[in-house]
Design a protein around this motif. Structure first.
Motif, PDB file in Angstrom:
ATOM      1  N   CYS A 305       0.821  -1.220   0.000  1.00 53.14           N
ATOM      2  CA  CYS A 305       0.000   0.000   0.000  1.00 53.14           C
ATOM      3  C   CYS A 305       0.853   1.268   0.000  1.00 53.14           C
ATOM      4  N   THR A 306       0.224   2.366  -0.377  1.00 55.65           N
ATOM      5  CA  THR A 306       0.843   3.679  -0.209  1.00 55.65           C
ATOM      6  C   THR A 306       0.919   3.991   1.280  1.00 55.65           C
ATOM      7  N   GLY A 307       1.733   4.983   1.633  1.00 54.69           N
ATOM      8  CA  GLY A 307       1.884   5.346   3.040  1.00 54.69           C
ATOM      9  C   GLY A 307       0.571   5.680   3.734  1.00 54.69           C
ATOM     10  N   PRO A 308      -0.224   6.612   3.182  1.00 54.65           N
ATOM     11  CA  PRO A 308      -1.503   6.952   3.815  1.00 54.65           C
ATOM     12  C   PRO A 308      -2.465   5.760   3.886  1.00 54.65           C
ATOM     13  N   ALA A 309      -2.493   4.955   2.826  1.00 51.13           N
ATOM     14  CA  ALA A 309      -3.373   3.789   2.826  1.00 51.13           C
ATOM     15  C   ALA A 309      -2.953   2.802   3.908  1.00 51.13           C
ATOM     16  N   ALA A 310      -1.653   2.589   4.058  1.00 55.11           N
ATOM     17  CA  ALA A 310      -1.160   1.672   5.088  1.00 55.11           C
ATOM     18  C   ALA A 310      -1.536   2.157   6.482  1.00 55.11           C
ATOM     19  N   GLN A 311      -1.465   3.482   6.697  1.00 60.50           N
ATOM     20  CA  GLN A 311      -1.829   4.024   8.008  1.00 60.50           C
ATOM     21  C   GLN A 311      -3.309   3.796   8.313  1.00 60.50           C
ATOM     22  N   LEU A 312      -4.152   3.999   7.313  1.00 59.44           N
ATOM     23  CA  LEU A 312      -5.584   3.754   7.516  1.00 59.44           C
ATOM     24  C   LEU A 312      -5.839   2.292   7.873  1.00 59.44           C
ATOM     25  N   CYS A 313      -5.204   1.386   7.145  1.00 58.50           N
ATOM     26  CA  CYS A 313      -5.427  -0.044   7.377  1.00 58.50           C
ATOM     27  C   CYS A 313      -4.819  -0.501   8.693  1.00 58.50           C
ATOM     28  N   LEU A 314      -3.695   0.081   9.096  1.00 63.35           N
ATOM     29  CA  LEU A 314      -3.084  -0.287  10.372  1.00 63.35           C
ATOM     30  C   LEU A 314      -3.989   0.111  11.538  1.00 63.35           C
ATOM     31  N   GLY A 315      -4.735   1.211  11.352  1.00 58.40           N
ATOM     32  CA  GLY A 315      -5.719   1.582  12.373  1.00 58.40           C
ATOM     33  C   GLY A 315      -6.809   0.542  12.508  1.00 58.40           C
ATOM     34  N   GLU A 316      -7.224  -0.013  11.365  1.00 57.07           N
ATOM     35  CA  GLU A 316      -8.209  -1.086  11.385  1.00 57.07           C
ATOM     36  C   GLU A 316      -7.626  -2.355  12.023  1.00 57.07           C
ATOM     37  N   LEU A 317      -6.358  -2.643  11.723  1.00 58.80           N
ATOM     38  CA  LEU A 317      -5.713  -3.822  12.283  1.00 58.80           C
ATOM     39  C   LEU A 317      -5.587  -3.709  13.801  1.00 58.80           C
ATOM     40  N   ALA A 318      -5.398  -2.491  14.305  1.00 61.10           N
ATOM     41  CA  ALA A 318      -5.302  -2.300  15.756  1.00 61.10           C
ATOM     42  C   ALA A 318      -6.582  -2.744  16.456  1.00 61.10           C
ATOM     43  N   VAL A 319      -7.721  -2.485  15.808  1.00 59.81           N
ATOM     44  CA  VAL A 319      -8.995  -2.932  16.367  1.00 59.81           C
ATOM     45  C   VAL A 319      -9.089  -4.452  16.314  1.00 59.81           C
ATOM     46  N   VAL A 345     -17.867 -10.381   4.105  1.00 63.25           N
ATOM     47  CA  VAL A 345     -16.602 -10.200   3.403  1.00 63.25           C
ATOM     48  C   VAL A 345     -16.581 -11.052   2.137  1.00 63.25           C
ATOM     49  N   GLN A 346     -16.147 -10.435   1.042  1.00 61.39           N
ATOM     50  CA  GLN A 346     -15.932 -11.144  -0.228  1.00 61.39           C
ATOM     51  C   GLN A 346     -14.425 -11.286  -0.398  1.00 61.39           C
ATOM     52  N   PRO A 347     -13.856 -12.454  -0.086  1.00 60.36           N
ATOM     53  CA  PRO A 347     -12.389 -12.577  -0.088  1.00 60.36           C
ATOM     54  C   PRO A 347     -11.762 -12.625  -1.466  1.00 60.36           C
ATOM     55  N   GLN A 348     -12.538 -12.969  -2.501  1.00 62.11           N
ATOM     56  CA  GLN A 348     -11.947 -13.060  -3.831  1.00 62.11           C
ATOM     57  C   GLN A 348     -11.478 -11.675  -4.307  1.00 62.11           C
ATOM     58  N   PRO A 349     -10.307 -11.594  -4.950  1.00 62.54           N
ATOM     59  CA  PRO A 349      -9.766 -10.300  -5.405  1.00 62.54           C
ATOM     60  C   PRO A 349     -10.692  -9.603  -6.392  1.00 62.54           C
ATOM     61  N   PRO A 350     -10.830  -8.279  -6.291  1.00 64.28           N
ATOM     62  CA  PRO A 350     -10.336  -7.481  -5.166  1.00 64.28           C
ATOM     63  C   PRO A 350     -11.245  -7.660  -3.954  1.00 64.28           C
ATOM     64  N   ALA A 351     -10.677  -7.883  -2.784  1.00 65.60           N
ATOM     65  CA  ALA A 351     -11.465  -8.156  -1.585  1.00 65.60           C
ATOM     66  C   ALA A 351     -12.376  -6.977  -1.265  1.00 65.60           C
ATOM     67  N   SER A 352     -13.562  -7.289  -0.802  1.00 64.04           N
ATOM     68  CA  SER A 352     -14.520  -6.241  -0.460  1.00 64.04           C
ATOM     69  C   SER A 352     -15.291  -6.634   0.785  1.00 64.04           C
ATOM     70  N   CYS A 353     -15.900  -5.644   1.415  1.00 64.13           N
ATOM     71  CA  CYS A 353     -16.676  -5.867   2.631  1.00 64.13           C
ATOM     72  C   CYS A 353     -17.853  -4.896   2.623  1.00 64.13           C
ATOM     73  N   LEU A 363     -10.423   0.068   0.772  1.00 69.00           N
ATOM     74  CA  LEU A 363      -9.198  -0.449   1.363  1.00 69.00           C
ATOM     75  C   LEU A 363      -9.534  -1.643   2.261  1.00 69.00           C
ATOM     76  N   PRO A 364      -8.553  -2.517   2.545  1.00 70.21           N
ATOM     77  CA  PRO A 364      -8.801  -3.633   3.463  1.00 70.21           C
ATOM     78  C   PRO A 364      -9.207  -3.126   4.849  1.00 70.21           C
ATOM     79  N   CYS A 365     -10.421  -3.463   5.253  1.00 74.12           N
ATOM     80  CA  CYS A 365     -10.949  -3.013   6.544  1.00 74.12           C
ATOM     81  C   CYS A 365     -10.592  -4.014   7.631  1.00 74.12           C
ATOM     82  N   ARG A 366     -11.058  -3.758   8.850  1.00 75.55           N
ATOM     83  CA  ARG A 366     -10.771  -4.649   9.975  1.00 75.55           C
ATOM     84  C   ARG A 366     -11.357  -6.045   9.759  1.00 75.55           C
ATOM     85  N   HIS A 367     -12.446  -6.128   9.016  1.00 73.51           N
ATOM     86  CA  HIS A 367     -13.080  -7.432   8.798  1.00 73.51           C
ATOM     87  C   HIS A 367     -12.270  -8.276   7.815  1.00 73.51           C
TER      88      HIS A 367
END
Length: 456
Positions: A305-319, A345-353, A363-367
């Motif tokens: 991911c890009t830097g900002p995208a990674a930060q958003l997803c890391l926040g979700e991972l923290a949860v 969750v739809q795991p097949q690429p591109p993953a969606s929720c 972006l990949p969410c916490r789910h």
């Protein structure tokens, strides 16, 4: 067919369970008693309070599910508290007595049962009292709540009244103090037609002995408790209650238990490796394994991911790291629940929720991250849109690096709400559509004025 299915199930199970069954002359499943080694261990550790739920099959057979309950039970997972499945030959005194006797034969800790929670219409109380003479039998708070919810819908009350009753019921169940129960009782007396009020058995709300078995939970614990039982009963209904074939329904349910409850670690029970019936070299819930999986996910986020995208997803991972519950999985979709939110969750690429975060940012969410963590997988480049991958979204850095926009946030919230309302309006009856449309019409007019044509 019944023998083939159940014998295959025994072969697939890594730890031999207790499985007793009888078939009729037509090769149909007549009786069944099932308890895995893990289920037996759970009951041995928490025998004080037993919760019994009944699920009826279209063929008329009934599945009895025994679950442990009480303050000491802190098990994660919606079927982790299930300790026994049984299908009696008949739901009469003789059939139920035989079912309870088999349960007691394989569970010496039955003598420690102090309280048994059942649904309000559990008729064979004398049989239960005879087989568990030292236990107190009480209606469960969960079954009373489900009963009242069903009655509210059946009465076809005005929408505002129905909503007030449902909200008050939910609030009271999460804080079942004597005062709150009395308020709900008074509300029912004022809102329910007098000729219909006796059908609600509202006197249950004033029986303090019922609620003492539930009142020890905090508001958050009560919410999780009801939610956990709601999902558990839905799973039981999905596999057993809607399948005409009893054999197929039970086989599917037990296979689901094997696939989704096999990772219930003995650590949560404080069991030693010797007492565990399903030994393995390393537990899926081991802290070292979890840390390794989370570190790999973090690395894949930073790499892809890009830097900002990674930060958003890391926040979700923290949860995700704080609380994750994997509800169930299928061939195409996975149901994930984290605390109070349940999404698909739809795991097949591109993953969606279906959650707000994924719908808004793609972006990949916490789910999705919870699914990856549960499967010990990492993020792959094809699981997110190309505009978010490293090297393809330079222009987005400025946007995400800018200050928070209240207008954009409102726009995203309104867009999501509009989609949800649209879906509700498309899948309701004509009468309900007219009522809901009229409500929206009045709301729009009150904000803007009827002199302007507001398109809904």
């Amino acid at each position: 067919m019944a023998l083939t299915m159940l014998n295959e199930l025994l072969i697939e199970d890594p730890s031999p369970p207790v499985l007793l069954y009888q078939v009729s002359k037509t090769a149909k499943l007549d009786t069944l008693n099932y308890q895995s080694c893990f289920m037996q261990s759970v009951f041995a550790h928490f025998p004080e309070i037993l919760f019994i739920h009944r699920t009826y099959n279209p063929r008329g057979k009934v599945l009895y599910t025994f679950l442990v309950d009480g303050p000491r039970v802190q098990l994660e997972g919606h079927l982790a508290r299930a300790v026994y499945f049984a299908i009696p030959a008949k739901e009469d005194a003789e059939g139920l007595a035989q079912m309870f006797q088999v349960f007691k034969k394989f569970n010496p800790a039955w003598e420690k049962v102090c309280t048994i929670l059942v649904d309000p219409y559990f008729l064979p109380l004398p049989t239960l009292a005879m087989e568990f003479p030292a236990a107190e039998v009480l209606p469960s708070a969960f079954h009373i709540c489900k009963f009242l919810q069903g009655k509210f819908y059946q009465l076809s009350l005005d929408q505002p009244v129905e909503q007030v009753l449902l909200t008050s019921l939910q609030s009271t169940m999460c804080s079942a103090t004597a005062g709150n129960l009395r308020k709900l009782y008074t509300l029912l007396s004022n809102c329910i037609p007098p000729d219909q009020l006796p059908k609600l058995h509202s006197y249950w709300l004033l029986n303090d002995r019922i609620w003492l078995a539930h009142r020890w939970r905090s508001h958050a614990e009560s919410s999780r408790y009801f939610q956990d039982l709601e999902v558990t009963t839905r799973v039981l209904s999905q596999f057993f209650g809607t399948t005409p074939s009893v054999e197929q329904g039970m086989t599917s349910l037990l296979r689901y238990m094997q696939q989704n409850s096999g990772d219930m670690a003995s650590f949560s029970l404080g069991l030693s490796p010797q007492s565990s019936c399903a030994p393995s070299d390393i537990s899926p819930q081991s802290p070292k394994v979890e840390q390794l999986v989370e570190a790999c996910i973090q690395h894949s986020l930073h790499t892809i991911c890009t830097g900002p995208a990674a930060q958003l997803c890391l926040g979700e991972l923290a949860v995700v790291q704080k609380s994750v519950h994997l509800i169930g999985s299928g061939s195409e979709k996975v149901n994930i629940q984290i605390l109070e939110d349940t999404h698909r969750v739809q795991p097949q690429p591109p993953a969606s929720c279906s959650c707000y975060f994924n719908q808004a940012f793609h972006l990949p969410c916490r789910h999705i991250l919870a699914m990856l963590s549960a499967r010990r997988q990492v993020l792959q480049p094809d699981m997110l849109p190309s505009q978010w991958t490293e090297g393809c979204a330079a222009s987005l850095d400025n946007i995400l690096g800018s200050k928070w926009s209240e207008t954009l946030d409102k726009h995203l919230a309104v867009t999501l709400l509009t989609e949800e309302v649209g879906q509700l309006l498309q899948h309701c009856s004509q009468e309900e559509f007219e009522r809901r449309y009229s409500t929206l019409r009045e709301l729009a007019d009150s904000w803007i004025g009827p002199y302007e044509q507001v398109q809904l």
